[in-house]
Enzyme design. Structure first.
Site, PDB file in Angstrom:
ATOM      1  N   ARG A  14      26.012  -4.637  36.611  1.00  0.00           N
ATOM      2  CA  ARG A  14      27.052  -3.616  36.611  1.00  0.00           C
ATOM      3  C   ARG A  14      26.404  -2.282  36.935  1.00  0.00           C
ATOM      4  NH1 ARG A  14      31.615  -3.649  34.241  1.00  0.00           N
ATOM      5  NH2 ARG A  14      31.291  -1.593  33.357  1.00  0.00           N
ATOM      6  N   ASP A 131      14.162   8.954  41.089  1.00  0.00           N
ATOM      7  CA  ASP A 131      14.518   8.075  39.964  1.00  0.00           C
ATOM      8  C   ASP A 131      13.698   6.789  39.999  1.00  0.00           C
ATOM      9  OD1 ASP A 131      17.642   6.819  38.521  1.00  0.00           O
ATOM     10  OD2 ASP A 131      15.737   7.432  37.648  1.00  0.00           O
TER      11      ASP A 131
END
Ligand SMILES: CC(C)CCNC(=O)Cn1cc(-c2ccc3c(-c4nc5ccccc5[nH]4)n[nH]c3c2)cn1
Length: 263
Positions: A14, A131
């Site tokens: 998800r 990131d």
């Protein structure tokens, strides 16, 4: 392309704005990861411009260690991203599966090299990833790294403050203090990543955010006894408070510890 071209399989995970499914293209049986983003969600989150920028960035990046956005299409409700399928899934889970939850020097050097190679390419295209962490790395069937989730990549230089969500452990001092930053944030993160591969947790992990901030700004690292001098040398040259002192990706790829252990 449209949804009818694919058979949808198991959910793979998800994301923030949608789900990812294993899917197979009907004529070639080519396996892909199909990511769905709900337009309403993107509007509500006011991130549609960011997503279009990410799509723009990803369609132009082509590198063996960067997860490829193969194509995309949309219907009235959703945007569909057709992404490369990485058959061995999240590197993060592979790390947790290891004895002592850490990689040996060979795997650590191999993965560090591959991420450095991908970052060198990103920087040459003036893209900062921002990131880099185990959760954003995937593994192919052959056991090679694919850099994914350009959720925070921007064109350098930038002073955009990203709302802090998830782990602070990878933030470099210049981002913690909200200064403008440049591509060297990724060099810091690569040092943190290499440390986490070898130790099983990031160097500034603490009970509180405040304590993590203090450790990041001091950039003082505790070295567990299993860290060898070569690994310590490389990590110390990346986790530097002054961003311009961090060694280049080219220098990382040629570092004696990487060269010795990556193959
Ligand atoms: C272009 C922009 C709008 C989005 C950019 N970011 C991404 O698309 C990042 N992203 C990649 C994924 C993703 C997640 C999982 C997988 C997988 C995968 N393979 C697996 C094997 C075993 C278990 C789980 C697996 N997940 N392959 N490719 C993936 C790709 C989800 N989001």
């Amino acid at each position: 392309w449209n949804l009818d071209d694919f058979e949808i399989g198991a959910p793979l995970g998800r994301g923030k704005f949608g789900r990812v499914y294993l899917a197979r293209e009907k004529t070639t049986h080519y396996m892909v990861a199909l990511k769905t983003l709900y337009k309403v969600e993107l509007m509500k989150g006011r991130v549609e411009k960011q997503v279009m920028r990410e799509i723009e960035i990803q369609t132009h990046l082509r590198h063996p260690h960067i997860l490829q956005l193969l194509t995309y299409f949309h219907d009235h409700k959703r945007i569909y991203l057709v992404l490369e399928f990485a058959a061995r899934g999240e590197l993060y889970k592979e790390l947790k599966r290891q004895p002592n939850e850490r990689f040996n020097e060979h795997l650590s050097a191999k993965y560090t090299y591959q991420v450095a190679d991908a970052l060198e390419y990103c920087h040459r295209n003036n893209v900062i990833h921002r990131d880099i962490k185990p959760e954003n790395l995937l593994l192919t069937y052959e056991g090679n790294v694919k850099l994914a989730d350009f959720g925070w990549s921007v064109h350098a230089p930038s002073s955009k403050r990203n709302t802090l969500c998830g782990t602070l452990d990878y933030l470099p001092p210049e981002m913690v203090s909200g200064e403008t930053y440049d591509i060297f944030v990724d060099h810091w993160c690569l040092g943190i990543l290499c440390y986490e591969f070898l130790v099983g947790k990031p160097p500034f992990l603490s009970d509180s955010q405040q304590e993590t901030y203090v450790k990041i700004k001091a950039a003082n690292i505790q070295w567990p006894e299993q860290i060898t001098p070569g690994a310590k040398d490389l990590i110390s040259r990346l986790i530097k408070r002054k961003s311009w002192e961090r060694i280049s990706m080219a220098a990382v790829k040629k570092h004696f510890w990487i060269v010795k252990y990556k193959d």
